[in-house]
Design a protein around this motif. Structure first.
Motif, mmCIF file in Angstrom:
data_model
loop_
_atom_site.group_PDB
_atom_site.id
_atom_site.type_symbol
_atom_site.label_atom_id
_atom_site.label_comp_id
_atom_site.label_asym_id
_atom_site.label_seq_id
_atom_site.Cartn_x
_atom_site.Cartn_y
_atom_site.Cartn_z
ATOM 1 N N ILE A 160 0.851 -1.185 0.000
ATOM 2 C CA ILE A 160 0.000 0.000 0.000
ATOM 3 C C ILE A 160 0.890 1.239 0.000
ATOM 4 N N PRO A 161 0.660 2.206 -0.914
ATOM 5 C CA PRO A 161 1.426 3.469 -0.883
ATOM 6 C C PRO A 161 0.956 4.329 0.285
ATOM 7 N N LEU A 162 1.635 4.190 1.418
ATOM 8 C CA LEU A 162 1.158 4.812 2.650
ATOM 9 C C LEU A 162 1.145 6.341 2.590
ATOM 10 N N GLU A 163 2.121 6.948 1.939
ATOM 11 C CA GLU A 163 2.143 8.410 1.876
ATOM 12 C C GLU A 163 0.919 8.935 1.128
ATOM 13 N N ASP A 164 0.614 8.317 0.007
ATOM 14 C CA ASP A 164 -0.558 8.743 -0.760
ATOM 15 C C ASP A 164 -1.839 8.528 0.041
ATOM 16 N N LEU A 165 -1.897 7.392 0.728
ATOM 17 C CA LEU A 165 -3.087 7.090 1.528
ATOM 18 C C LEU A 165 -3.260 8.105 2.646
ATOM 19 N N ALA A 166 -2.164 8.475 3.300
ATOM 20 C CA ALA A 166 -2.229 9.434 4.404
ATOM 21 C C ALA A 166 -2.755 10.787 3.916
ATOM 22 N N PRO A 219 6.376 5.413 8.770
ATOM 23 C CA PRO A 219 6.781 4.538 7.656
ATOM 24 C C PRO A 219 6.133 3.166 7.647
ATOM 25 N N TYR A 220 5.425 2.821 8.730
ATOM 26 C CA TYR A 220 4.896 1.464 8.843
ATOM 27 C C TYR A 220 3.384 1.382 8.688
ATOM 28 N N LEU A 221 2.684 2.495 8.971
ATOM 29 C CA LEU A 221 1.226 2.428 8.987
ATOM 30 C C LEU A 221 0.614 3.816 8.867
ATOM 31 N N VAL A 222 -0.687 3.816 8.553
ATOM 32 C CA VAL A 222 -1.502 5.032 8.552
ATOM 33 C C VAL A 222 -2.738 4.752 9.402
ATOM 34 N N LYS A 223 -3.064 5.685 10.283
ATOM 35 C CA LYS A 223 -4.174 5.488 11.217
ATOM 36 C C LYS A 223 -5.164 6.639 11.065
ATOM 37 N N LEU A 224 -6.449 6.297 10.881
ATOM 38 C CA LEU A 224 -7.514 7.272 10.719
ATOM 39 C C LEU A 224 -8.577 7.078 11.786
ATOM 40 N N LYS A 225 -9.010 8.166 12.433
ATOM 41 C CA LYS A 225 -10.114 8.112 13.376
ATOM 42 C C LYS A 225 -11.363 8.675 12.708
ATOM 43 N N VAL A 226 -12.415 7.851 12.678
ATOM 44 C CA VAL A 226 -13.641 8.244 12.000
ATOM 45 C C VAL A 226 -14.800 7.396 12.512
ATOM 46 N N GLU A 227 -15.974 7.987 12.646
ATOM 47 C CA GLU A 227 -17.184 7.280 13.069
ATOM 48 C C GLU A 227 -16.992 6.502 14.382
ATOM 49 N N ASN A 228 -16.292 7.109 15.336
ATOM 50 C CA ASN A 228 -16.014 6.470 16.631
ATOM 51 C C ASN A 228 -15.197 5.186 16.496
ATOM 52 N N LEU A 229 -14.542 5.037 15.371
ATOM 53 C CA LEU A 229 -13.678 3.887 15.134
ATOM 54 C C LEU A 229 -12.282 4.380 14.756
ATOM 55 N N GLU A 230 -11.341 3.453 14.770
ATOM 56 C CA GLU A 230 -9.987 3.767 14.344
ATOM 57 C C GLU A 230 -9.579 2.735 13.302
ATOM 58 N N GLY A 234 -6.319 12.315 5.113
ATOM 59 C CA GLY A 234 -6.226 13.543 5.886
ATOM 60 C C GLY A 234 -7.365 14.510 5.621
ATOM 61 N N THR A 235 -8.041 14.332 4.519
ATOM 62 C CA THR A 235 -9.191 15.190 4.214
ATOM 63 C C THR A 235 -10.463 14.697 4.893
ATOM 64 N N ILE A 236 -10.401 13.508 5.502
ATOM 65 C CA ILE A 236 -11.578 12.899 6.128
ATOM 66 C C ILE A 236 -11.592 13.107 7.634
ATOM 67 N N GLY A 237 -10.426 12.950 8.276
ATOM 68 C CA GLY A 237 -10.356 13.051 9.726
ATOM 69 C C GLY A 237 -8.925 13.029 10.209
ATOM 70 N N PRO A 238 -8.710 13.013 11.540
ATOM 71 C CA PRO A 238 -7.352 13.005 12.102
ATOM 72 C C PRO A 238 -6.575 11.772 11.660
#
Length: 341
Positions: free
Chosen positions: A281-287, A300-311, A291-295
């Protein structure tokens, strides 16, 4: 190799200098870097095992800190994978040891690669499916391994030497079905029992790696610390008494991929793990996109998104963990909505 570092254990006559030298030339695979993996890896590295390969699929969280002693608040804040955070700490404890962190889920497709060049496997997983997979691999390749598990204030462990002792499937003919055994979410877990089981696992590993195979335990050991009970069950004759599909007939159902279940609910996490249909997965592009959706937290290992009371946490190999639910259908829906399947 500076043997002076290990002088206190060398002075234990049943190990001695010869045993220490063998330890320094040995390689161990630690499967999982939760509570058991933390302590087992730490003791192996400090004992001078030459190479310690740590494989874990997860990242450090605040609820881990009660019992996973290699991690701290900084690791949580950075969202570091457990294998990476552990390796960083342990490298400072003993720079002589080659520590290899691998951020991955252990599967039938990769476990043989992870076991290349390995002399012994320490089980620090949180589910029986992976343990049965380890057992298949160990029996097929003739690699000794030490089973261990903890829940509440109880833990159990057994040493397995293919061809000489009973294997896990001799003891437990079938893998318990999902949902049939308690998890940390329900039963909790106390740190002291982890320390006891990890210590037994590591002393068994040291016996084997140092050439003292005759000294290994041939019993299943069960420890219940709250009531102060230790029970041992003699399994030395079990292999001769059981027509084991794995170690007698060479049926490697888990290693072949015939026995598997994906996606999975993660023990003690209120989380579901899914696999995206991509090798990387191209993590930089995904991040940037997320980033336009939520925090978003990215490294270099992962991307984490918080949305809808989930992570939602996406790893570079496509594995995705949805935290905040144990509903597989909901997890799939959320991932499809924000990440794509």
């Amino acid at each position: 190799m500076q043997l002076d570092r290990y002088i206190r254990q060398i002075r234990y006559a049943r190990l001695g200098e010869a045993g220490q030298r063998r330890l320094c030339q040995s390689s161990v695979l630690v499967c999982g870097c939760g509570a058991l993996g933390n302590l087992s890896a730490a003791m192996l590295v400090r004992a001078g095992v030459g190479q310690v390969r740590i494989v874990d699929r997860d990242f450090a969280e605040t609820t881990n800190l009660q019992r996973q002693l290699l991690f701290d608040e900084d690791d949580v804040a950075q969202g570091l994978p457990k294998a990476v955070a552990a390796a960083q700490k342990l490298a400072r404890a003993n720079p002589e040891v080659h520590i290899e962190p691998i951020v991955a889920d252990i599967t039938a497709a990769n476990i043989e690669k992870f076991s290349d060049g390995i002399h012994l496997i320490v089980d620090a997983t949180d589910n029986f499916e992976t343990r049965f997979l380890i057992n298949d691999l160990a029996v097929k390749r003739g690699i000794a391994w030490v089973y261990g598990g903890c829940l509440g204030a109880e833990g159990q462990t057994m040493t397995i030497v293919p061809g000489q002792t009973a294997c896990l499937r001799c003891l437990m003919p079938e893998c318990p079905p999902p949902g049939s055994t308690p998890t940390c979410d329900v039963a909790g877990i106390l740190a002291p029992v982890v320390g006891v089981i990890a210590s037994i696992q590591v002393i068994e590993a040291i016996k084997i790696l140092s050439g003292n195979l005759e000294a290994i335990s041939r019993k299943l050991t069960v420890v219940e610390l709250w009531d102060g009970e230790i029970r041992q069950f003699d399994v030395s004759q079990l292999r001769d008494q059981i027509d084991c599909p794995t170690c007698k007939r060479g049926d490697f159902a888990w290693l072949s991929g015939r026995e598997t279940s994906r996606p999975s609910v993660l023990c003690g996490r209120n989380a579901v793990q899914l696999s995206l249909p991509a090798e990387s997965i191209p993590l930089e592009d995904l991040a940037r996109r997320l980033g336009t959706i939520g925090p978003v937290l990215a490294n270099p290992y992962l991307v984490k998104l918080k949305v809808e009371n989930l992570e939602i946490t996406v790893f570079g190999d496509g594995r995705t963990i949805v935290t905040g639910t144990d509903d597989i259908a909901l997890a799939k829906t959320v991932v499809a909505k924000y990440i794509g399947l």
